[in-house]
Scaffold this motif. Sequence first.
Motif, PDB file in Angstrom:
ATOM      1  N   GLY A  37       1.569  35.575  72.077  1.00  0.00           N
ATOM      2  CA  GLY A  37       1.033  36.424  71.017  1.00  0.00           C
ATOM      3  C   GLY A  37       1.315  35.851  69.645  1.00  0.00           C
ATOM      4  O   GLY A  37       0.439  35.807  68.781  1.00  0.00           O
ATOM      5  N   HIS A  38       2.544  35.384  69.450  1.00  0.00           N
ATOM      6  CA  HIS A  38       2.894  34.794  68.146  1.00  0.00           C
ATOM      7  C   HIS A  38       2.031  33.570  67.856  1.00  0.00           C
ATOM      8  O   HIS A  38       1.544  33.391  66.737  1.00  0.00           O
ATOM      9  CB  HIS A  38       4.371  34.383  68.145  1.00  0.00           C
ATOM     10  CG  HIS A  38       5.301  35.558  68.115  1.00  0.00           C
ATOM     11  ND1 HIS A  38       6.647  35.450  68.339  1.00  0.00           N
ATOM     12  CD2 HIS A  38       5.079  36.880  67.895  1.00  0.00           C
ATOM     13  CE1 HIS A  38       7.218  36.640  68.243  1.00  0.00           C
ATOM     14  NE2 HIS A  38       6.287  37.533  67.977  1.00  0.00           N
ATOM     15  N   ALA A  40      -0.904  32.898  68.984  1.00  0.00           N
ATOM     16  CA  ALA A  40      -2.286  33.304  68.704  1.00  0.00           C
ATOM     17  C   ALA A  40      -2.420  33.808  67.280  1.00  0.00           C
ATOM     18  O   ALA A  40      -3.422  33.555  66.607  1.00  0.00           O
ATOM     19  CB  ALA A  40      -2.717  34.388  69.693  1.00  0.00           C
ATOM     20  N   LEU A  41      -1.400  34.507  66.807  1.00  0.00           N
ATOM     21  CA  LEU A  41      -1.455  34.992  65.434  1.00  0.00           C
ATOM     22  C   LEU A  41      -1.460  33.839  64.447  1.00  0.00           C
ATOM     23  O   LEU A  41      -2.171  33.862  63.447  1.00  0.00           O
ATOM     24  CB  LEU A  41      -0.256  35.896  65.153  1.00  0.00           C
ATOM     25  CG  LEU A  41      -0.342  37.301  65.716  1.00  0.00           C
ATOM     26  CD1 LEU A  41       0.927  38.064  65.408  1.00  0.00           C
ATOM     27  CD2 LEU A  41      -1.540  38.017  65.138  1.00  0.00           C
ATOM     28  N   ARG A  43      -2.586  30.827  65.001  1.00  0.00           N
ATOM     29  CA  ARG A  43      -3.920  30.209  65.048  1.00  0.00           C
ATOM     30  C   ARG A  43      -4.919  31.073  64.303  1.00  0.00           C
ATOM     31  O   ARG A  43      -5.810  30.590  63.611  1.00  0.00           O
ATOM     32  CB  ARG A  43      -4.369  30.059  66.503  1.00  0.00           C
ATOM     33  CG  ARG A  43      -3.712  28.929  67.248  1.00  0.00           C
ATOM     34  CD  ARG A  43      -4.475  28.621  68.520  1.00  0.00           C
ATOM     35  NE  ARG A  43      -4.532  29.747  69.406  1.00  0.00           N
ATOM     36  CZ  ARG A  43      -3.602  30.042  70.310  1.00  0.00           C
ATOM     37  NH1 ARG A  43      -2.531  29.275  70.422  1.00  0.00           N
ATOM     38  NH2 ARG A  43      -3.718  31.085  71.091  1.00  0.00           N
ATOM     39  N   ARG A  44      -4.725  32.350  64.425  1.00  0.00           N
ATOM     40  CA  ARG A  44      -5.666  33.282  63.826  1.00  0.00           C
ATOM     41  C   ARG A  44      -5.672  33.194  62.305  1.00  0.00           C
ATOM     42  O   ARG A  44      -6.646  33.541  61.645  1.00  0.00           O
ATOM     43  CB  ARG A  44      -5.291  34.694  64.262  1.00  0.00           C
ATOM     44  CG  ARG A  44      -6.342  35.743  64.066  1.00  0.00           C
ATOM     45  CD  ARG A  44      -5.774  37.040  64.588  1.00  0.00           C
ATOM     46  NE  ARG A  44      -6.626  38.161  64.301  1.00  0.00           N
ATOM     47  CZ  ARG A  44      -7.652  38.512  65.041  1.00  0.00           C
ATOM     48  NH1 ARG A  44      -7.959  37.811  66.103  1.00  0.00           N
ATOM     49  NH2 ARG A  44      -8.377  39.559  64.730  1.00  0.00           N
ATOM     50  N   ILE A  49     -10.136  37.019  62.569  1.00  0.00           N
ATOM     51  CA  ILE A  49     -11.101  38.081  62.775  1.00  0.00           C
ATOM     52  C   ILE A  49     -10.431  39.376  62.335  1.00  0.00           C
ATOM     53  O   ILE A  49      -9.529  39.870  62.961  1.00  0.00           O
ATOM     54  CB  ILE A  49     -11.503  38.183  64.249  1.00  0.00           C
ATOM     55  CG1 ILE A  49     -11.967  36.832  64.762  1.00  0.00           C
ATOM     56  CG2 ILE A  49     -12.554  39.245  64.433  1.00  0.00           C
ATOM     57  CD1 ILE A  49     -13.150  36.273  64.022  1.00  0.00           C
ATOM     58  N   GLY A  51     -10.040  43.270  61.495  1.00  0.00           N
ATOM     59  CA  GLY A  51     -10.394  44.424  62.305  1.00  0.00           C
ATOM     60  C   GLY A  51     -11.520  45.271  61.744  1.00  0.00           C
ATOM     61  O   GLY A  51     -12.042  45.031  60.666  1.00  0.00           O
ATOM     62  N   LEU A 175      -0.751  40.068  53.424  1.00  0.00           N
ATOM     63  CA  LEU A 175       0.646  40.328  53.749  1.00  0.00           C
ATOM     64  C   LEU A 175       1.063  39.390  54.883  1.00  0.00           C
ATOM     65  O   LEU A 175       0.223  38.906  55.643  1.00  0.00           O
ATOM     66  CB  LEU A 175       0.845  41.788  54.172  1.00  0.00           C
ATOM     67  CG  LEU A 175       0.663  42.839  53.071  1.00  0.00           C
ATOM     68  CD1 LEU A 175       0.987  44.235  53.620  1.00  0.00           C
ATOM     69  CD2 LEU A 175       1.543  42.543  51.862  1.00  0.00           C
ATOM     70  N   GLY A 177       2.568  40.110  57.566  1.00  0.00           N
ATOM     71  CA  GLY A 177       2.314  40.669  58.890  1.00  0.00           C
ATOM     72  C   GLY A 177       3.240  40.055  59.918  1.00  0.00           C
ATOM     73  O   GLY A 177       4.442  39.945  59.708  1.00  0.00           O
ATOM     74  N   ALA A 178       2.650  39.628  61.011  1.00  0.00           N
ATOM     75  CA  ALA A 178       3.459  39.062  62.096  1.00  0.00           C
ATOM     76  C   ALA A 178       3.532  37.539  62.046  1.00  0.00           C
ATOM     77  O   ALA A 178       4.072  36.915  62.953  1.00  0.00           O
ATOM     78  CB  ALA A 178       2.891  39.505  63.429  1.00  0.00           C
ATOM     79  N   GLY A 252      -4.054  41.814  61.629  1.00  0.00           N
ATOM     80  CA  GLY A 252      -3.497  41.477  62.926  1.00  0.00           C
ATOM     81  C   GLY A 252      -2.921  40.084  62.930  1.00  0.00           C
ATOM     82  O   GLY A 252      -2.170  39.721  63.828  1.00  0.00           O
TER      83      GLY A 252
ATOM     84  N   TYR B  49      -1.821  41.686  71.691  1.00  0.00           N
ATOM     85  CA  TYR B  49      -0.781  41.471  70.675  1.00  0.00           C
ATOM     86  C   TYR B  49      -1.410  41.245  69.296  1.00  0.00           C
ATOM     87  O   TYR B  49      -0.958  41.808  68.295  1.00  0.00           O
ATOM     88  CB  TYR B  49       0.096  40.272  71.044  1.00  0.00           C
ATOM     89  CG  TYR B  49       1.225  40.081  70.062  1.00  0.00           C
ATOM     90  CD1 TYR B  49       2.416  40.772  70.205  1.00  0.00           C
ATOM     91  CD2 TYR B  49       1.086  39.240  68.963  1.00  0.00           C
ATOM     92  CE1 TYR B  49       3.448  40.633  69.283  1.00  0.00           C
ATOM     93  CE2 TYR B  49       2.105  39.099  68.036  1.00  0.00           C
ATOM     94  CZ  TYR B  49       3.280  39.784  68.214  1.00  0.00           C
ATOM     95  OH  TYR B  49       4.287  39.653  67.290  1.00  0.00           O
ATOM     96  N   VAL B  50      -2.436  40.431  69.271  1.00  0.00           N
ATOM     97  CA  VAL B  50      -3.082  40.144  67.986  1.00  0.00           C
ATOM     98  C   VAL B  50      -3.664  41.423  67.374  1.00  0.00           C
ATOM     99  O   VAL B  50      -3.596  41.634  66.167  1.00  0.00           O
ATOM    100  CB  VAL B  50      -4.191  39.082  68.181  1.00  0.00           C
ATOM    101  CG1 VAL B  50      -5.034  38.943  66.921  1.00  0.00           C
ATOM    102  CG2 VAL B  50      -3.567  37.745  68.550  1.00  0.00           C
ATOM    103  N   ARG B  54      -3.734  47.295  64.816  1.00  0.00           N
ATOM    104  CA  ARG B  54      -4.959  48.058  64.550  1.00  0.00           C
ATOM    105  C   ARG B  54      -5.265  49.069  65.646  1.00  0.00           C
ATOM    106  O   ARG B  54      -6.207  49.848  65.513  1.00  0.00           O
ATOM    107  CB  ARG B  54      -6.161  47.101  64.436  1.00  0.00           C
ATOM    108  CG  ARG B  54      -6.010  45.989  63.427  1.00  0.00           C
ATOM    109  CD  ARG B  54      -7.361  45.355  63.147  1.00  0.00           C
ATOM    110  NE  ARG B  54      -8.089  45.000  64.347  1.00  0.00           N
ATOM    111  CZ  ARG B  54      -8.030  43.814  64.942  1.00  0.00           C
ATOM    112  NH1 ARG B  54      -7.280  42.875  64.438  1.00  0.00           N
ATOM    113  NH2 ARG B  54      -8.733  43.565  66.021  1.00  0.00           N
TER     114      ARG B  54
END
Lengths: 253, 168
Positions: A37-38, A40-41, A43-44, A49, A51, A175, A177-178, A252, B49-50, B54
């Motif tokens: 998950g971390h 992916a964040l 990379r994001r 994307i 929300g 921000l 965020g994660a 996210g 998770y991502v 939301r």
Amino acid sequence: MEESPVQDVIDALGALRTTGAQPDAGTEQLAADLVRGHRALNRRRRLRIVGAGLTAAVAAAGLTAAVSGPFGGSAPSVAAPRTSAVRASSAPVTGTPRTGSPQTGSPQSSVAAGSLQLAAYTGAQPAGFKVATLPKGWKVRSVSQYDFVAVPPGTPERTMPQGAVYLADGIAVSLQGASRFSAGESLKKVSVRGRTGQLGFTGDKQAKWLIFPSEEGQKVLIQVPVELGLTDSQIVRFAQGVSATGDAKPTGG
Amino acid sequence: MRSTSEQDREFSEYVRRRRTELVRLATLLLSGDPNRAEDAVQVALTRLYVAWPRIRPNTRDAYIRRCVVNATIDDRRSVFRRREQAHAEVPDVPAAELEVADHAGLVTLLDVLPARMRAAVVLRYVEGLDVADTARALGCREGTVRSQSARGLERLRANLTRLEAAHV
């Protein structure tokens, strides 16, 4: 009452809940889920994307006024009053001609270190952030509670899914965020309005992050793709004019 | 606003409670293959998770089920593209191996159903979801769930009957 002709099938399907049982998730498995998950964040952050219900793309909203010196030069006060040469055009401000890069070049090649000027930003302020300055001539792509994104002149528009903002070709403010720096990443301590921030590369080395605390207590993240060519000094100087408001919301990513 | 550590703790606790169920769901949707199921669940959990900040807590279950269903459908598509395998007919498996009460036999029969019909059947009759929750997980209308699950049951019953008759 007569039994349904498929009742035996329904009963057998129901039994699948208990047959072929899976082992419970172990600690290592849960930790691995979190690590994925971390990652992916992170990379994001490059192509995020955002929300539902956020971010109306702001077309050419950059109303700026040249007030300061070179982006990488001596420090102008980011709190300087927005007085001189305010341009009330929806078109991007045409600042000092770029040096060392042709107008027809890619936006990335057009950002020459030391040649840019900060200009007071007088366009729409994002609901979640205050942005005092922008590099001259840059266009604002997105303004919202979640982010503020500005791109160099000549940057092509990106067709994205609804609610999405392309971040890989401009400065993005959000921000923290994660998002976290990768373990072992070499970080530089910098001062942003008297508060200590951290500057370093993203895990994929494609961008730099400057993360610093804002007055409201949130941590602000400024992402600058490496290909834009901004120096650390320029990034910090841009950050001097950025703060988060109480309305800022983390994405996210 | 929640901190990242708080989000991580919430996420881990949620996954700890739900992971086994999700792997079971994915396994049933992927021909009983536990490895592909694990991959699909990992993809789904990463998406969860991502999106975590939301998603309202009361919609997390629907969201993750939908992610799992979509991940399994994506997996099957990629498998079909690579191997060009398709089951228009019931696999030629001895009836003795396709006892309706037999776990592996039933998974084999499920595998013959179209992907979304299979998902509707599994969510309704294995996971025990009602029509509304199944519709949310599949992202379709409740009427579609009713028709898909009913047809799925009929096809399962018909295929079983046909196989039993062929091996009498």
